[in-house]
Design an enzyme around this catalytic site. Structure first.
Site: not given
Length: 353
Positions: A69, A209
């Site tokens: 992420h 995320e």
């Protein structure tokens, strides 16, 4: 300074210092696009901002997703008060105790504004104030301008990141947003080093995320891979005040092979294979059992159906603070283990349980 690193230190510096809070990862995505582009066969993004670089496998029909992420924890301006101070809404998990007396950057439409989160001198506080538990809603940003100027230059919805540039402390590197830019570096290094893999590899720079694995959950449905592998940071509480069983990982002991966290119990056939790869290649590693906290591994494991999922983590001290710290040897080991795992994946391993 960077001559003794086994990875691209200059790129890590750029990744760390490029802003990108959840949902607003445009600048960091552009940087990753430029770095991945020359090393993949196809590059595309989706409406959530996930960026996917695909390396076609020699044998089609088996696909692996590697996810790292790109978002960092930050804030969104929710109110500008009459005195020109800025009220915040958190984007990601902040411990408000670390926010006092920090430098920040306010990202306005015109140009970034430096700001500070002030701290009242302790000798002016009442006993009640000293004992109170801080909350993010109580934090205010001071940009050092009069209220009229602030009203002209700052808007509700503007974004805020911490000021934490990459620096070296002994054998370690420290900065804000090493979670998870150090893993993005690992993914880019893997793209540079992978040469004609047996299986198709999708290298995914995922979004959001830090606010619930949202980008990865959507991406897992869109790609429908046969195998997923996330790269992220993990806790290293190897500091005073923690017993050995509470440390999770230790800096300098190598890459961490995840067994579980709050979002996932990894496929044990897969994490055992990763362990065998590490031993065959003499890559230092440790095992990770994280009692709290989730990663894209969980978002990908069950998005659109069951699939084998694993993760390799970079041990990190002081997570979710402006002084996150990693050991340079662990970073190198994580890159080596990721590359070795992908190089030895031929699509014939049976991960069914």
């Amino acid at each position: 300074m960077s001559s003794d690193f086994d990875f691209d230190h200059e790129l890590l510096t750029e990744l760390v210092e490029t802003p990108g809070v959840p949902g607003y990862e445009d600048l960091i995505r552009a940087l990753v696009r430029d770095e991945l582009g020359p090393h993949v066969d196809q590059l595309r993004s989706d409406s959530m901002g996930n960026l996917v670089g695909t390396i076609e496998g020699a044998t089609p029909g088996y696909e692996v997703v590697v996810a790292a992420h790109v978002d960092e924890i930050g804030f969104m301006i929710k109110h500008v008060d009459d005195e020109g101070f800025l009220e915040l809404d958190a984007l990601g998990g902040w411990d408000p105790r670390v926010l006092r007396a920090q430098r920040v950057t306010v990202h306005t439409d015109d140009e970034p504004l430096p700001g500070i989160i002030g701290a009242v001198p302790p000798h002016t506080l009442t006993e009640e104030q000293k004992e109170s538990i801080p909350e993010v809603k109580d934090v205010r940003i001071d940009v050092g301008l009069d209220a009229e100027t602030v009203e002209e230059r700052v808007s509700v919805g503007d974004l805020v990141t911490m000021d934490g540039r990459l620096g070296r402390v002994g054998d370690c590197l420290t900065a804000k947003s090493l979670d998870n830019r150090v893993s993005v570096l690992a993914m880019i290094e893997a793209a540079r080093r992978l040469d004609d893999p047996d299986v198709t590899v999708h290298l995914a720079a995922t979004t959001q995320e830090e606010v619930g694995l949202r980008g990865a959950s959507a991406l897992g449905v869109d790609l429908d891979p046969d195998l997923v592998l996330a790269i992220d940071t993990t806790v290293a509480n190897d500091v005073p005040g923690f017993d050995p069983g509470e440390q999770v990982t230790q800096l300098g002991d190598g890459a961490a092979i995840k067994l579980k966290d709050s979002s996932v119990i990894t496929n044990h056939k897969l994490h055992r294979r990763i362990r065998e790869v590490a031993e065959d290649r003499d890559i230092e590693y440790q095992l990770e059992v994280l009692p709290a906290g989730g990663t894209d591994t969980g978002g990908l494991q069950r998005a659109g159906g069951a699939r084998p999922a694993g993760a390799i983590s970079v041990p990190t001290r002081y997570l979710h603070t402006p002084t996150e710290s990693v050991h340079h040897g662990d970073v190198a080991a994580t890159i080596d283990l990721l590359v070795a795992t992908l190089e030895t994946e031929d699509g014939t391993h049976d991960y069914t349980l």
